[in-house]
Write a protein that holds these residues in place. Structure first.
Motif, mmCIF file in Angstrom:
data_model
loop_
_atom_site.group_PDB
_atom_site.id
_atom_site.type_symbol
_atom_site.label_atom_id
_atom_site.label_comp_id
_atom_site.label_asym_id
_atom_site.label_seq_id
_atom_site.Cartn_x
_atom_site.Cartn_y
_atom_site.Cartn_z
ATOM 1 N N GLY A 136 0.783 -1.232 0.000
ATOM 2 C CA GLY A 136 0.000 0.000 0.000
ATOM 3 C C GLY A 136 0.811 1.276 0.000
ATOM 4 O O GLY A 136 0.247 2.347 0.229
ATOM 5 N N ASN A 190 -9.024 -5.001 3.595
ATOM 6 C CA ASN A 190 -9.116 -3.571 3.289
ATOM 7 C C ASN A 190 -10.393 -3.009 3.897
ATOM 8 O O ASN A 190 -11.505 -3.404 3.521
ATOM 9 N N VAL A 207 -4.624 0.903 2.404
ATOM 10 C CA VAL A 207 -4.896 -0.036 1.314
ATOM 11 C C VAL A 207 -3.839 -1.137 1.313
ATOM 12 O O VAL A 207 -2.641 -0.864 1.370
ATOM 13 N N LYS A 208 -4.303 -2.369 1.246
ATOM 14 C CA LYS A 208 -3.420 -3.529 1.130
ATOM 15 C C LYS A 208 -3.674 -4.142 -0.239
ATOM 16 O O LYS A 208 -4.560 -4.978 -0.417
ATOM 17 N N LEU A 212 -6.342 -7.165 -1.915
ATOM 18 C CA LEU A 212 -7.564 -6.647 -2.526
ATOM 19 C C LEU A 212 -8.289 -7.715 -3.345
ATOM 20 O O LEU A 212 -9.522 -7.809 -3.321
#
Length: 738
Positions: A136, A190, A207-208, A212
């Motif tokens: 992220g 997320n 955010v990863k 996702l």
């Protein structure tokens, strides 16, 4: 390459119409001459062909070992000259992941000893950048610094300048009506940023990227656990504002109806077991809402029951027959057992110290035995319970459809030490100790301990030797000798003697034992106002006792259990000679549950309890009564400081005692094998009942697998304390179970 072409042109004239009399290689290190001859494809006796020489150079260059290659010819002798690329002798990583450098370098495909190649370095740089961005971090920059060393090798340093995190400011779950955003976020990686999301325990919203793609299947799995067999979750739409490093994450969800289980059928390809046995423990039942998690557990249970009777390669295939109109589903399990499998051999590897026989006696399968999945799992747990190993892996090597080998690969841990050191306790003050102890002497499985401890209030000598499997049998034996002097709050206790214990393993998890102990005790330094002063002060009395005990233990590790339970019961009968006459009973219980498989986080929950009671006595010395407080009962109070008191504040002990604790352990510094646990302790003690005195304590503990062995650093705060209580804010232990 220019030098290569130039050298080729210079030798063109010389290489005309000559016969190859010999082929030589100059400066070759990484390839042998024989391999090089195979690569160039040229033979002695054939005419020198400039095109073949050019092709040979290109083939050698393609090996990526060489910085420069040229060829010379003299009287028919072809000599290939090489300048090899330097070797990478050092690889450094800064700015990211320093504590897991080896893991990251292995992911980017670079290590010490590799040949330096610019193309390889650029590829590793791009891979490293991708790894960082997957976590992220956007606008990350990776710089590569190359330094030639004096020995001709190369040092490579990757400097990572991490970019900014993208924060999910808004999560839209369009179409989610049956469950709240919090319900669905509980299974997602997320998540929308919480207010004050930087605080521990709240969602930071980062955010990863690498996770996702898995969040949509996680959401669908959540719906499947609640009967929504037709649930559809579209791929996520991540809308990023790179000016603010923020994002909006959208999911489109079509829930569909809830399905109930109309019927469950188990179909066996071969009748290797009664279907009724497989149906006994099914968690998913007719008439219930369909739950895919329960279905998976049922599949594992079916597989386990069949694998336990020898069918190692059994397959369980689920089949759904949906009735969309009535929202019902019929679940069929197709079971394909395969062939019955036998153990051909058990191979032990990884043990540099522990004898093979010590390992084999804990493995419940031997050559010729029928395969059993439960036996394999129990063998691993049994080996870990010895405390000899850091890890155990049992690989199943398939030989054919009917035979397999078991490869027991162990990684040994430190089981002994010679230590001269010290510590600190709130009551004892500074402690000086010297000890020699080993749970696995010479790899024999025999435990040996010799210790000396000195502090302001204590001096102690202890010697013990234990053989848990005498002659590799189910019998155990131990001897313990001690001489201790301990200055308690109201008197000084001098105790010396010993014990002999004989035990037997009576089932896979059960062990029984009988202990005989004889020791003398002298109590001195009592205040004349102490109750029964004339009876105790300056008097030496002997205790001769026999203690039968039974113990159950099916945990999966000696020091850090994540699964299983420990239960023990003992009853001490004093009065076989000697002066003391009483019956003292102990019940102890502990259960452990690791939640990593459920919540994808290495959280371990523990519950421990103990009960002690003395139902009768004719001559019960005060030091044989129960006292609470300290590491093994209620933390936050000094050891042995909680009991009934008389009007002068003297500790009288109790005949009834109960204490228990709830603990939660989480990773702290994984690279240092350090964890953090939170605990709450509560205990009661009394003379005729449990409820005369009640105390509680709470706090945190650092659980550290140090180079000296397991260390537990405890920071406690007393609760429910009363005036005159002896409290303790810090204590520690070494070498004990967490």
């Amino acid at each position: 390459m220019k030098r290569l072409l130039h050298a080729t042109l210079l030798t063109t004239v010389l290489l005309q119409a000559q016969e190859i009399k010999s082929i030589k290689f100059d400066g070759l290190i990484h390839l042998s001459p024989d391999i090089a001859k195979e690569i160039i494809g040229m033979q002695i006796g054939e005419d020198i062909d400039i095109e073949k020489v050019d092709q040979a150079i290109k083939k050698l260059y393609a090996q990526k070992y060489f910085k420069d290659i040229w060829v010379t010819e003299e009287r028919g002798v072809l000599t290939f000259h090489f300048t090899e690329k330097p070797v990478i002798s050092q690889v450094e990583l800064s700015g990211y992941g320093e504590n897991k450098k080896d893991e990251i370098l292995s992911q980017i495909g670079l290590k010490k000893g590799d040949i330096y190649d610019e193309e390889h370095i650029e590829k590793a740089k791009a891979t490293l950048l991708g790894i960082v961005e997957q976590e992220g971090y956007f606008d990350t920059v990776v710089e590569v610094d190359t330094k030639p060393l004096k020995n001709g090798s190369i040092k490579i340093e990757f400097a990572v300048n991490k970019g900014e995190n993208i924060i999910i400011e808004k999560l839209n779950l369009c179409g989610a009506k049956s469950f709240s955003k919090g319900d669905l976020e509980s299974v997602m990686a997320n998540k929308e940023r919480d207010f004050m999301g930087w605080m521990w325990g709240l969602n930071d919203g980062k955010v990863k990227i690498d996770q996702l793609q898995y969040d949509a299947p996680r959401i669908r799995d959540f719906y499947m656990r609640h009967g929504y067999l037709d649930a559809q979750i579209d791929d996520p739409l991540l809308r990023v504002d790179f000016n603010r490093y923020s994002a909006i994450l959208d999911y489109k969800i079509i829930e569909g109806p809830v399905y109930e289980v109309k019927d469950i059928k188990i179909v066996l390809e071969e009748p290797v077991i009664d279907v009724k046995i497989l149906e006994e423990d099914l968690k998913l039942r007719k008439g219930e809402v369909f739950d895919i998690e329960q279905m998976r557990k049922d599949m594992e249970n079916i597989k386990k029951k069949i694998a336990d009777i020898g069918y190692a390669y059994v397959r369980v295939i689920p089949d759904f027959k949906k009735d969309p109109k009535n929202h019902k589903v019929v679940l069929n399990y197709m079971v394909i057992p395969g062939n019955k499998v036998y153990i051909k051999d058990v191979i032990i590897t990884g043990n540099n110290r522990t004898l093979d026989r010590v390992i084999r006696r804990e493995v419940y399968l031997a050559p010729g035995d029928t395969y059993s999945l439960t036996d394999i799992k129990d063998s691993k747990s049994s080996l870990m319970r010895t405390g000899y190993f850091e890890s155990v892996v049992i690989d199943e090597r398939r030989i054919n459809d009917h035979e397999m080998e078991l490869v027991v690969n162990v990684k040994e841990t430190q089981t002994g030490n010679i230590m001269v050191g010290g510590g600190y306790g709130s009551y004892d003050g500074f402690i000086i100790n010297a000890s020699i102890n080993d749970r696995n002497v010479f790899g024999s499985g025999i435990a040996l301990g010799l210790s000396l401890d000195f502090s302001k209030h204590r001096s102690n000598f202890n010697f013990s030797i234990t053989n848990p499997r005498v002659w590799d049998s189910d019998y155990s034996a131990s001897i313990n000798l001690f001489n201790s002097e301990y200055e308690s709050y109201d008197y000084t206790q001098n105790k010396k003697g010993g014990s002999l214990t004989v035990g037997k393993k009576i089932a896979r998890y059960w062990h029984s034992s009988v202990t005989y102990q004889y020791f003398t005790t002298e109590l001195t330094g009592m205040d004349p106002a102490y109750p029964d002063f004339d009876l105790y002060d300056g008097k030496e009395f002997a205790t001769s006792a026999i203690t039968p005990a039974i113990r159950f233990n099916n945990t999966d590790d000696y020091y850090m259990p994540r699964e299983g339970m420990i239960f023990s019961a003992s009853s001490e009968f004093a009065g076989l000679g000697g002066d003391a006459k009483f019956n003292k009973n102990y019940l102890r219980f502990a259960t452990y549950k690791g939640l990593e498989d459920y919540i994808n986080y290495d959280l371990i929950l523990r519950y421990k309890a103990q009960v002690g009671f003395i139902p009768w006595d004719q001559n019960l010395p005060v030091n044989e009564k129960f006292f609470m407080g300290g590491i093994r009962s209620v933390r936050g109070y000094q050891s042995g400081s909680i009991s009934r008191k008389d009007e002068n504040g003297y500790l009288l002990g109790g005949k009834y005692m109960f204490s228990n604790s709830v603990e939660a352990s989480i990773p702290l510094i994984e690279s240092a094998k350090m964890r953090l646990s939170f605990f709450f302790d509560y205990g009661m003690i009394g003379e005729d009942a449990f409820t005369d005195e009640k105390r509680a304590g709470t706090g945190v503990a650092i659980e550290w697998f140090s180079p000296m062995g397991p260390i537990n650093l405890i920071f406690a705060n007393p609760l429910m304390s009363k005036e005159g209580d002896q409290t303790s804010s810090f204590e520690f232990t070494m070498g004990t179970q967490f």
